[in-house]
Each structure stands twice: as C-alpha cells, then as structure tokens.
Motif scaffolding. Sequence first.
Motif, PDB file in Angstrom:
ATOM      1  N   ILE A   1      39.052  54.653  10.040  1.00 16.38           N
ATOM      2  CA  ILE A   1      39.843  54.305   9.173  1.00 16.38           C
ATOM      3  C   ILE A   1      39.884  55.343   7.779  1.00 16.38           C
ATOM      4  O   ILE A   1      40.669  56.175   7.549  1.00 16.38           O
ATOM      5  N   LYS A   2      38.443  54.913   6.672  1.00 17.52           N
ATOM      6  CA  LYS A   2      38.138  55.418   6.077  1.00 17.52           C
ATOM      7  C   LYS A   2      38.146  57.122   6.625  1.00 17.52           C
ATOM      8  O   LYS A   2      38.965  58.311   5.591  1.00 17.52           O
TER       9      LYS A   2
ATOM     10  N   ARG B   1      25.457  50.815  10.750  1.00 17.91           N
ATOM     11  CA  ARG B   1      26.986  50.553  10.361  1.00 17.91           C
ATOM     12  C   ARG B   1      27.793  50.474  11.971  1.00 17.91           C
ATOM     13  O   ARG B   1      28.190  49.808  12.155  1.00 17.91           O
TER      14      ARG B   1
ATOM     15  N   THR C   1      33.970  46.227  13.373  1.00 20.95           N
ATOM     16  CA  THR C   1      34.522  45.967  12.439  1.00 20.95           C
ATOM     17  C   THR C   1      34.302  47.371  10.741  1.00 20.95           C
ATOM     18  O   THR C   1      35.170  48.286  10.639  1.00 20.95           O
ATOM     19  N   THR C   2      33.076  47.057  11.267  1.00 21.89           N
ATOM     20  CA  THR C   2      32.448  48.188  10.388  1.00 21.89           C
ATOM     21  C   THR C   2      32.731  49.897  11.050  1.00 21.89           C
ATOM     22  O   THR C   2      33.469  51.003  10.055  1.00 21.89           O
TER      23      THR C   2
ATOM     24  N   ASN D   1      36.060  50.422  12.502  1.00 19.03           N
ATOM     25  CA  ASN D   1      37.064  50.572  13.210  1.00 19.03           C
ATOM     26  C   ASN D   1      36.977  50.945  10.719  1.00 19.03           C
ATOM     27  O   ASN D   1      37.974  51.962  11.532  1.00 19.03           O
ATOM     28  N   ASN D   2      36.363  50.808  10.334  1.00 18.36           N
ATOM     29  CA  ASN D   2      36.711  50.792   8.902  1.00 18.36           C
ATOM     30  C   ASN D   2      35.770  52.222   8.604  1.00 18.36           C
ATOM     31  O   ASN D   2      37.456  52.608   7.418  1.00 18.36           O
TER      32      ASN D   2
END
Length: 159
Positions: free
Chosen positions: A114-115, A102, A107-108, A110-111
Amino acid sequence: IPISNIKLDMVILNYYLNIIFDLLFDTTSIFFEECVNEGLLDSSIDIDYNSTNEHKIIVFEFKTKKYKEVINKINKVLNNIKIDANDLERRKKSRIIKLIYRFDSITTVNNLIIKNIISYNKLYENTYEIINSLNIDELNNLIKNIDISNRSIYVIKNK
C-alpha cells in the motif's frame, strides 16, 4: 531539500535520506549520545519526510527544555555531513535484515504494498536489489546537494 537537481528515483532517494538521518540522529548516533550526556534531550528524535514535486521536507521532532542548544547542534551536524563507505554498508545490511523480517507478517507486507502504491504510484518488487545498489558516490553526491538554508523552526512550549 531541493530535489530538482537530484537525479535519483524517489524510492532510492528515500533510502539514502533514511540512511543519512539514521546515521546522524538515531539513538545509536554520536549526536544522540552527546545530547543525552549533556542533558539536552528528553526523548529520541523522530524524523519524518514529506515530499512536494520540488522538495523533500524533513521534520525533526523531539522533547527538550534546551531547544536552542539542540537546534544549534542539529545545524552543525547538517552543515558537516560526512559518511563513509563502511557506514553505508552497515546501514544497507541493516535495511536488508529489516526487509527480511517484514516478510514474516502478511499485514506488514500488505502495508508495504500500500505504501509503495500511495507514495510512488508503483509496486517495487526488487527492494533487495535497490538496497544493494546504493553506493557511496551517489550518497556523497546527494549530501553535496542537501541545502538546509530554507527552513522553519517551531517550538511548542508547556505553560
């Protein structure tokens, strides 16, 4: 699954649930192999989790023309969950490898941040340690508390 009597941090509970349901139902599981060999499934089983303050809602989604047989097999598996320490250790290693991969993508990452904030209202910076801390005693205790008696089944049929 009622979670009021389960005394685990929500992120740890989610890791355990992911491990349980991956071992039992993913494309490398005995269940999936049997269903394919018996011609019961037309797709893999997607499993999603929703949470309330008192329950974890597990959603199984799959395509089949023989849904009654698949539901019966799922119920049989869920009523007889047995996972040993070797299975847990293999899945922990798999989770750690996924975690490392990851971090190859901004981007991963960041996701993931956020999650964490949306799901847990906090950022977990020690994911590696959390995964490593998972143990068979906690897992077996969780398995004892899985109650599937309160469930709903819906079937969408093509005309």
